[in-house]
Design an enzyme around this catalytic site. Structure first.
Site, mmCIF file in Angstrom:
data_model
loop_
_atom_site.group_PDB
_atom_site.id
_atom_site.type_symbol
_atom_site.label_atom_id
_atom_site.label_comp_id
_atom_site.label_asym_id
_atom_site.label_seq_id
_atom_site.Cartn_x
_atom_site.Cartn_y
_atom_site.Cartn_z
ATOM 1 N N ASN A 273 0.801 -1.248 0.046
ATOM 2 C CA ASN A 273 -0.144 0.087 -0.065
ATOM 3 C C ASN A 273 0.818 1.239 -0.087
ATOM 4 O OD1 ASN A 273 0.761 -0.560 2.489
ATOM 5 N ND2 ASN A 273 -0.785 0.807 3.494
ATOM 6 N N CYS B 190 2.357 3.147 2.364
ATOM 7 C CA CYS B 190 3.493 3.295 3.265
ATOM 8 C C CYS B 190 3.984 1.926 3.437
ATOM 9 C CB CYS B 190 3.009 3.852 4.419
ATOM 10 S SG CYS B 190 2.380 5.651 4.275
ATOM 11 N N GLU C 182 3.128 -1.094 4.737
ATOM 12 C CA GLU C 182 2.978 -1.830 5.777
ATOM 13 C C GLU C 182 2.204 -3.171 5.612
ATOM 14 O OE1 GLU C 182 1.058 2.524 7.124
ATOM 15 O OE2 GLU C 182 0.923 1.196 5.556
#
Length: 344
Positions: free
Chosen positions: A193, A195, A197
């Protein structure tokens, strides 16, 4: 682009890849040549910036895999010395590779940069590792014998990535081999995604009409993840399970109450994917007289991470007893009685 704009308007961060032709690929049997990914990335950047999310505009991370013919330019796309036509300082990028790429780098071997149009099986295999090494060796030989493509040294690509990472501080990387083996999902995972994660399965939508179909009927697949974090510095070991339960319950409620601008986005209701991270870890470390640079402290952080994961598994199980298992349970390894811990 439609999805990216709609979800930016709904204050979501975007992770995506372009499963499209490469630069100079034939279009309609040679009627024209494809312009590659950069014009599309530019259009995406303009699209998401038209939607304000409170104090910031929209944000996206574009993932590209290690076989992409435009790889070397894509790796340089954030660098201030890059030509303006191929520079995107406000966009984030993620370099996706597999274990075979790392082995080639270590062993000083050649690596092919080829179009998916010319070598579709190789481009699919990078996400599964099935027969990849054999296909990669055959592709290198084919390009050396005149097939369209470029041969580079895998180590040179890795060095370029590390240099760009050091000098810009904002280019991510994704190990596709680990993401598709250390996962609860049966479906293939191509990207992370905004960032980085999480890893959720995605699949390209053939057209806008497919976006309006129910997830069970759509050809495409979009991943949605609902995120929250536990403040570990303010949560005792005794109350951790209690806090984890309410974190999971809150996110599950949001999934149910969410307004989905396209029917295809209701995959969230079928997978019920949530991500619960930790925050304030540095304060927890200081508060407990620990540091980041000795083994004892790292072991204590490891124990905290295990408590965190166990508490979330237990919370998910408790929610399932109350509300039932999620609809696409059988599309995960959980349905086979396996946990992500089994590939740890």
């Amino acid at each position: 682009d439609t999805l990216a704009y709609l979800m930016s308007c709904n204050r979501a961060g975007i992770g995506m890849d372009y499963d499209i032709r490469s630069y100079d690929d034939e279009v309609q049997g040679g009627k024209c040549r494809h312009v590659g990914k950069f014009p599309h990335i530019k259009a995406l950047q303009a699209k998401i910036e038209t939607a304000k999310q409170g104090v910031r505009g929209g944000a996206a991370t574009v993932t590209f895999n290690a076989l992409d013919p435009e790889l070397l330019d894509l790796l340089r796309a954030k660098h201030p010395t890059t030509d303006d036509a191929k520079r995107f300082p406000k966009m984030d990028f993620s370099f996706a590779y597999n274990m075979d790429f790392l082995r080639c780098a270590i062993q000083g071997k050649d690596w092919p940069l080829v179009s998916k149009r010319d070598f579709p099986a190789l481009h699919e295999a990078i996400y599964t590792d099935v027969d990849f090494t054999e296909l990669r060796e055959a592709t290198v030989l084919a390009v050396q014998n005149g097939a369209r493509g470029t041969i580079v040294k895998a180590m040179d690509v890795l060095k370029l990535y590390v240099k760009q990472w050091q000098e810009t501080g904002r280019i991510y990387h994704t190990n596709l081999s680990h993401m598709n083996s250390h996962t609860p999902f049966n479906d293939i995972i191509r990207i992370s995604n905004l960032c980085q994660e999480i890893g959720l399965p995605t699949k390209a939508f053939p057209d806008d009409a497919d976006l309006r179909k129910a997830p069970e009927d759509a050809e495409g697949l979009v991943g949605l993840c609902f995120l929250l974090a536990i403040d570990v510095a303010k949560t005792s070991k005794e109350e951790y399970g209690h806090v984890a339960y309410y974190a999971c319950r809150a996110l599950d409620n949001i999934i149910t109450k969410m307004n989905y601008p396209r029917d295809a986005l209701r995959t969230a209701e079928l997978f019920r994917s949530i991500g619960v991270g930790v925050t304030n870890l540095a304060y927890w470390v200081a508060k407990n007289g620990l540091s980041y640079d000795d083994q004892y402290s790292r072991t204590e952080i490891h124990k905290l991470a295990e408590l965190h994961q166990f508490s979330l598994y237990r919370a998910s199980a408790d929610l399932a007893k109350e509300r039932g298992k999620f609809a696409w349970y059988d599309r995960t390894h959980y349905g086979e009685g396996k946990l992500v811990l089994d590939t740890y």
